[in-house]
Structures are given as structure tokens and as C-alpha cells.
Design a protein around this motif. Structure first.
Motif: not given
Length: 512
Positions: A467, A470, A473-474, A482, A484
Motif C-alpha cells: 500500500e 502504491i 507511485s500514485k 502507477y 495496482r
């Protein structure tokens, strides 16, 4: 026709620098005079065993002095060299022996179990170098015995510049590996240009030979390049970051050539090392070097990494960040001397349509470094060599200053929901996370989007969650880019040349 042999590289340095140490192998130091004399003795031994000009001599030897002895010995006998990856199975090795038409396999004694099985399957004669293990059930003939029977050659057998010198087997991302035919001219020019034009190489440099010598990067850039200018080559048979740093310090190594995974390993080992080497010249190739790794290496070792680019089919060097132009992180620099590198329209296969500066397309190469084709594969040769250009299969751009940037391999492109996503861009972002040691990004099948972005991560021992990565990256990538999915592994699968094998990751995590 013009006479030229790759054996000239060692012969000339033996003439110019006879008493200089050419190779350091453990406690053994071999001068240029002795290395050339031993190669000429091996050449005579190979002839005694029936090797004739243009025969294929397969070589299965780790990074020890016997590799250059046999390599230049085979060249001096007028043969073409077929370097064999040490990590192949007997079946894979037998395929290379059969496909190349090898008349003989010269294996080091440490490789005999695999070599014997492969030679038997391929019906190829096997001879060995190095001390035989006592528990060997059936010892093959030894090259040294053949050497004793005949006087060494007075000089090397004459070859033509366009004759094949080395057959490199490409890793084969799809189907069987292909034998890329490299000529004497290809390889003499690439070694010469690398040391006299591309890099700031000096005669007194000491080079670490940790890249596999059976691979084009280690063989052409490290070994042939070092011998071309009269450097000392310090061999390291099995690379680890700790072993490399220790050896570089003890032998006062000034030049390091490596692939990105080696630079990552050196950074990890540096944190525990008492002393670091005083490196003057560092060259990276084989895969894209994350900018974060380059920056950390410069900070830790105080040395600039000059990233280059090439393939087995381009001898290998095609472009490089060069001191003459200045290094620009994130790019692979300018074309090397005598070579043109342009960007062509990727979707047009039957001709080369060059694109203007700034546009994305396929990297194409033309010049003295381009190979003579694939052995016995006219159709695949015709697909690769179009309008006098070699089509690399890599996507990139060229800026107004002539610098090339690789975006990604055509085959690694991920298409998510109709949008193109280039894994390297995602990898660059994730590599900057402090808890990421290494990362590879792949596409995995997805019922909704066609493909989904998956990051395979080697985490720092401190740990990190999927998490967190992620979210990281988001914040730094567009919504379609990004990852998933994040998968954690202890290590990434590596090929014999220390490249990350993305096809293995796709099999493991994508069912491909």
C-alpha cells in the motif's frame, strides 16, 4: 579484401608492453608476453586436435586466465569462437553446440560435468583445460597435452576483416537463442573506439573483469578493450559486492564496468566495507540504470558512471555518455565514433522511416559495429537488417543535442486500458523509495484493462508495504501508470549476464 584478425589486439600489446601484467587471476600474474605465447601454444594445440580456419570452437570457461588463453588461441588458429554461457543446462548447451556447428568444446575442468553431458548430446569433441578433479569418472583429453606435442605457432593465421570472429548467442526472449555473427572488423573497431574515443581510458588503468567474459559486454568492453590499450585486467570469477570491493581495494582498480544490478550490489556492500576503491572510470550497460542508483553511487564512491547502450548485434557498444560531451543521467548519450543511431517509426517493419528529434520510435543503428547477421537464419536477419540499419527492438527518443534516451523494450511495453505504459518510467519512480533495493515492472493480464501494472520489488530489510509503494507511485505518476499490484521477492531472477529476466517474472506473476 583486407587482412585483419581480432588476435591482433593481444599480439600488438605483447609487442608493445611485453613485461606489463596483462591479467591478475588470484595470486597469478601473467604478462602480455607470456599470455600471447600461451595463446599461440593453445592455437597449435587446437590445430593438433584438428581445428582448421573458420571452424567453430566453443569455449566454456569462467573468468580465469584460461579464458583469454583459449579465446585468443582459437582466434590465432583462424577459428571462430563460440562463447558458451556457464549457467546453461546440458540440453541448452547442446543446442548451442549443434546450432553453431562447433567442431570442439574447450571446457574448464570446473565445468566438466555439464560440458561432458552437452558434448555427448551434440556429438561434439570435448577437451579440457585446468586441473582435473580426482573424482572424475571419465577424463576427457586435455588441451595442454596436445600443446606439448607440437611447437607453438610463430604468429596468428591470417583472416579477412569481414570473416566471422565470434558467434554470440542472444538470450532469446522468444523461441530459441540465435547466433549473432560478429566479424573481426566489428570487434577490433569496437574495442578500439571504446578505449580511444568513447571513454577516458589510460594505459595505466587497472580494470576489474567481473562481467562474464562469455558475454559481449565483458568480452568486448572489459577484456578486448583493456588489452587494446595495454591495461591490467583483474579477474573475478564470481561477482558479489563484497568480493568486488575487497579485490578492487587490494589491486588498486581504477576502472569498473558493470550492469545496474552490480552497481546496486556495490552500494549494499559499501555500507559494510572498511575501505572503498578509488575509482576513476565507471561504465554501465546491459540494461537501463535507474537515476537514483547512479546518484547514490556517485555520492558513495565519488565516481561518475558513464551509461552506454549496445547489443550483441552491435559488438556491443552503440552509444554512450562520453566525457567529450558530458554525462547526462537518464540518457544513453551520443552515438560512438563512426556509428549512426537514429529513431525510426516503430510500426513500419519493411523499411526504415527516420523520425525528427523528440519523437518516440525504434532505435536503429548503422556503422562498423553492426553484425553480419544471424547464423543460418536469413529471414530473421532480413527482419533485423533493413535498409542498411539494424533494428534494435528498443524504443527511444533523440533530443536536439543528439542524445538518445531509451524509453523501453518494444516487447516490455504495457498497454493498460488502451494507454501505453513504459515500465522503465515506473521503475525510476519506485527506485527512489528509500525501502526499495531493486524493482522490475511488468504487465500482467487483466480482465478489465487488458493488462495491469505489476511492480516486483526486493525490499530493504526494514520493510515496506504494498500500500505504501502504491501510494508513493500514485503521487508521482499519472493515473494510468502507477502499479495496482506489488509483489515482494527476496531476489529478482537474473540471466548469466546479470540482467533481470522479465519473462520469468511474467511467468511467475502473470501466468505467461
Amino acid at each position: 579484401m583486407t587482412a585483419l584478425s581480432l588476435a591482433t589486439i593481444l599480439a600488438e600489446s605483447a609487442r608493445r608492453y611485453p613485461d606489463k601484467v596483462a591479467v591478475v587471476d588470484g595470486d597469478t600474474r601473467t604478462t602480455y608476453r607470456d599470455l600471447w605465447a600461451e595463446s599461440l601454444a593453445y592455437a597449435a594445440g587446437l590445430q593438433e586436435l584438428g581445428v582448421r580456419p573458420d571452424d567453430a570452437v566453443a569455449v566454456l570457461i569462467p573468468n580465469i586466465t584460461d579464458f583469454p588463453r583459449v579465446y585468443y588461441g582459437a582466434l590465432a588458429a583462424g577459428a571462430r569462437v563460440v562463447p558458451v554461457h556457464l549457467l546453461l543446462t546440458p540440453e541448452e548447451m547442446a543446442y548451442v553446440l549443434r546450432d553453431s556447428g562447433a567442431s570442439i568444446l574447450v571446457a574448464h575442468s570446473s565445468q566438466l560435468p555439464t560440458a561432458a553431458a552437452a558434448a555427448l548430446k551434440a556429438g561434439v569433441r570435448l577437451v579440457s583445460v585446468g586441473p582435473l578433479p580426482p573424482d572424475l569418472p571419465e577424463a576427457p583429453p586435455r588441451l595442454e597435452k596436445a600443446v606439448v606435442a607440437v611447437p607453438r605457432l610463430p604468429t596468428y593465421v591470417s583472416r579477412e576483416a569481414e570473416d566471422v570472429a565470434v558467434v554470440f548467442y542472444t538470450s532469446g526472449t522468444t523461441g530459441k537463442p540465435k547466433g549473432a555473427l560478429l566479424t573481426h572488423l566489428n570487434l577490433v573497431m569496437n574495442a578500439t573506439v571504446n578505449v580511444f574515443d568513447v571513454n577516458d581510458v589510460r594505459h595505466e588503468d587497472v580494470v576489474l573483469g567481473c562481467l562474464p567474459l562469455f558475454h559481449t559486454f565483458g568480452q568486448s568492453v572489459s577484456m578486448n578493450g583493456a588489452f587494446r590499450v595495454g591495461n591490467t585486467l583483474v579477474l573475478l570469477p564470481r561477482f558479489t559486492g563484497e568480493a568486488a570491493i575487497e579485490l578492487m581495494v587490494s589491486e588498486r582498480v581504477t576502472a569498473f564496468h558493470g550492469v545496474p544490478t552490480m552497481y546496486v550490489a556495490l552500494l549494499e556492500a559499501a555500507a559494510k566495507a572498511d575501505r572503498l576503491p578509488d575509482l576513476r572510470l565507471c561504465v554501465s550497460g546491459g540494461a537501463s540504470l535507474p537515476i537514483a542508483v547512479l546518484e547514490r553511487f556517485t555520492e558513495t564512491f565519488g565516481a561518475t558512471i558513464f551509461e552506454g547502450y549496445g547489443l550483441s548485434e552491435t559488438s556491443p557498444t552503440a552509444t554512450a555518455n562520453q566525457p567529450a560531451f558530458g554525462a547526462r543521467p537518464g540518457t544513453i548519450g551520443h552515438p560512438i565514433w563512426g556509428v549512426e543511431v537514429e529513431i525510426a517509426r516503430a510500426k513500419v517493419d519493411d523499411r526504415v522511416e527516420l523520425l525528427p528529434a523528440g519523437e518516440l520510435g525504434e532505435i536503429v543503428v548503422r556503422g562498423h559495429n553492426v553484425f553480419a547477421g544471424y547464423l543460418n537464419r536469413p529471414e530473421e536477419t532480413a527482419q533485423a537488417l533493413v535498409d542498411g540499419w539494424f533494428r534494435s527492438g528498443d524504443l527511444g527518443t533523440k533530443d536536439a543535442d543528439g542524445r538518445i534516451t531509451i524509453v523501453d523494450r518494444k516487447k516490455d511495453l504495457v498497454i493498460r486500458g488502451g494507454f501505453n505504459v513504459y515500465p522503465r518510467e515506473v521503475e525510476e519512480v519506485l527506485a527512489r523509495h528509500p525501502a526499495v533495493v531493486q524493482v522490475a515492472v511488468i504487465g500482467v493480464p487483466d480482465a478489465v484493462h487488458g493488462e495491469e501494472i505489476c511492480a516486483v520489488v526486493v525490499p530493504d530489510p526494514g520493510g515496506v508495504t504494498a500500500e505504501e509503494l502504491i501510494e508513493w507511485s500514485k503521487e508521482r505518476l499519472g493515473r494510468h501508470k502507477y502499479p495496482r499490484q506489488v509483489r515482494f521477492v527476496e531476489q529478482l531472477p537474473m540471466g548469466p549476464s546479470f540482467k533481470v529476466l522479465k519473462r520469468e517474472l511474467r511467468k511467475t506473476f502473470g501466468g505467461q
